[in-house]
Write a protein that holds these residues in place. Sequence first.
Motif, mmCIF file in Angstrom:
data_model
loop_
_atom_site.group_PDB
_atom_site.id
_atom_site.type_symbol
_atom_site.label_atom_id
_atom_site.label_comp_id
_atom_site.label_asym_id
_atom_site.label_seq_id
_atom_site.Cartn_x
_atom_site.Cartn_y
_atom_site.Cartn_z
ATOM 1 N N ALA A 189 80.955 71.454 71.258
ATOM 2 C CA ALA A 189 81.349 71.581 69.978
ATOM 3 C C ALA A 189 82.972 71.543 69.517
ATOM 4 N N ALA A 190 83.304 72.960 70.404
ATOM 5 C CA ALA A 190 84.276 74.062 70.572
ATOM 6 C C ALA A 190 84.984 74.292 71.086
ATOM 7 N N PRO A 191 85.469 73.129 71.643
ATOM 8 C CA PRO A 191 86.084 74.366 73.006
ATOM 9 C C PRO A 191 86.915 75.337 72.807
ATOM 10 N N GLY A 192 86.940 76.020 74.066
ATOM 11 C CA GLY A 192 88.103 77.101 74.315
ATOM 12 C C GLY A 192 87.623 78.285 73.315
ATOM 13 N N CYS A 226 66.790 78.771 68.986
ATOM 14 C CA CYS A 226 68.116 79.427 69.756
ATOM 15 C C CYS A 226 68.668 78.074 69.905
ATOM 16 N N ARG A 227 68.027 76.979 70.322
ATOM 17 C CA ARG A 227 69.126 75.584 69.909
ATOM 18 C C ARG A 227 69.271 75.196 69.138
ATOM 19 N N THR A 228 68.421 75.383 67.755
ATOM 20 C CA THR A 228 68.520 74.754 66.500
ATOM 21 C C THR A 228 69.782 75.346 66.177
ATOM 22 N N ALA A 229 69.294 77.219 65.823
ATOM 23 C CA ALA A 229 70.957 78.250 65.534
ATOM 24 C C ALA A 229 72.228 77.520 66.032
ATOM 25 N N ALA A 230 72.203 76.759 67.882
ATOM 26 C CA ALA A 230 73.558 76.509 67.992
ATOM 27 C C ALA A 230 73.697 75.322 67.853
ATOM 28 N N GLU A 231 72.619 73.972 66.966
ATOM 29 C CA GLU A 231 73.427 72.646 66.651
ATOM 30 C C GLU A 231 73.503 73.927 65.243
ATOM 31 N N THR A 232 73.117 74.496 64.504
ATOM 32 C CA THR A 232 73.885 74.755 63.178
ATOM 33 C C THR A 232 75.043 74.905 63.281
ATOM 34 N N LEU A 233 75.371 75.863 64.210
ATOM 35 C CA LEU A 233 76.949 76.594 64.667
ATOM 36 C C LEU A 233 77.513 75.869 64.752
ATOM 37 N N ALA A 234 77.559 74.785 65.714
ATOM 38 C CA ALA A 234 78.333 73.956 66.388
ATOM 39 C C ALA A 234 78.711 72.837 65.181
ATOM 40 N N ALA A 259 75.357 79.296 73.627
ATOM 41 C CA ALA A 259 76.924 79.036 73.997
ATOM 42 C C ALA A 259 77.161 78.134 74.795
ATOM 43 N N GLU A 260 76.166 77.300 75.563
ATOM 44 C CA GLU A 260 76.909 75.826 76.207
ATOM 45 C C GLU A 260 77.000 74.641 74.679
ATOM 46 N N ALA A 284 78.379 80.563 55.653
ATOM 47 C CA ALA A 284 77.316 79.241 55.580
ATOM 48 C C ALA A 284 76.553 78.958 56.554
ATOM 49 N N ALA A 285 76.376 79.644 57.190
ATOM 50 C CA ALA A 285 75.320 80.082 58.019
ATOM 51 C C ALA A 285 73.924 80.576 57.850
ATOM 52 N N ARG A 286 73.654 81.375 56.871
ATOM 53 C CA ARG A 286 72.868 81.969 55.843
ATOM 54 C C ARG A 286 72.336 81.181 54.384
#
Length: 341
Positions: free
Chosen positions: A267-270, A328-336, A261-262, A299-301
């Motif tokens: 990366a995408a405020p709001g 989870c960090r890798t996932a978050a950075e990919t999504l960001a 979440a952080e 895109a994530a897949r």
Amino acid sequence: MIDLRSDTVTRPSAGMLAAMTSAPLGDDVYGEDPTANRLEETVAGLLGHEAGLFVTTGSLANLLGVQALVPRGGELLCEASAHVVRAELGGHAAVSGVTTRTWSAPAGQIDLEQLRALIAPDLGPYFVTTSAVSVENTHNFGGGAIQHGYDALADELESRGIPLHLDGARLWNAAIATGRMPASYAVRANAASVCLSKGLGAPVGSVLVGSTELIREARVWRKRLGAGWRQAGVLAAAGLHALDHNLDRLAEDHANARLIAEILADAAPGSVKPDQVDTNIVIADLAVIGKTVAGVVAAARAEGLLVGGVGATQLRVVTHLDASAADCRTAAETLARLLTT
């Protein structure tokens, strides 16, 4: 692939598989499977109730629990995005003849004022009467939110003589996040269900708890619905292993969800409010940044990450024991990156 679609995607550990293959077994329809019996007694004890019933799914546990409290044609009140009315395929109406009315609140929270306005007394043969209220804790489509008004609701219903059903599919998460004993929630309910195959990592199964009489009737209905099973101890052993080994570690899932979440909020405020991530589910509002769930999921897949959604614009990410902090960090950075390109 890093799979964060749900905490139901976990696989049994080596220790869990060993417990399953060595479990003493019997015929559960005859009440003779010692491992299934032990699981039912263990969960009932953990939740402060007289008896328990091991069933295949949380939906079945909810169906049996609600049916025990609401007569055919009676009314159940719940929040509008609750699992019992949004994700159980209308089973309560189709099978049990239960009608529903709902209130709507942010993150699926209890709203006592709305609830009081909905409660319908027995006014004779013209209007449906409120027979029970169902609360989901934590609330799945509310982003894993903890029900902070739960005790006030329970007090209100007790004063009115209205039964309470607790959909506690992720009650273990609520207990770990708040430091409360699971029983402190469950004893307030007349019927409560808990899941073993989500954060706890068992391959299948939920347990319904309640009074001895309620569970006796639920056992009859389980068989009537074709859901009796024989050597159920193979699966019950997985549940017992999960309770012994995987409860406290839920805090790791909560920490990983907050990390995701952080990173997304930076990366995408709001799109995400980290302080509203109570447990292991993160909901990102893609409408804020002009993205769609379908586009981001695809895109994530393509980059080795599986995530899901709630509707067209709400992305859902769920942490679990098969996803490490590094995953989870890798996932978050990919999504960001995907949310900002």
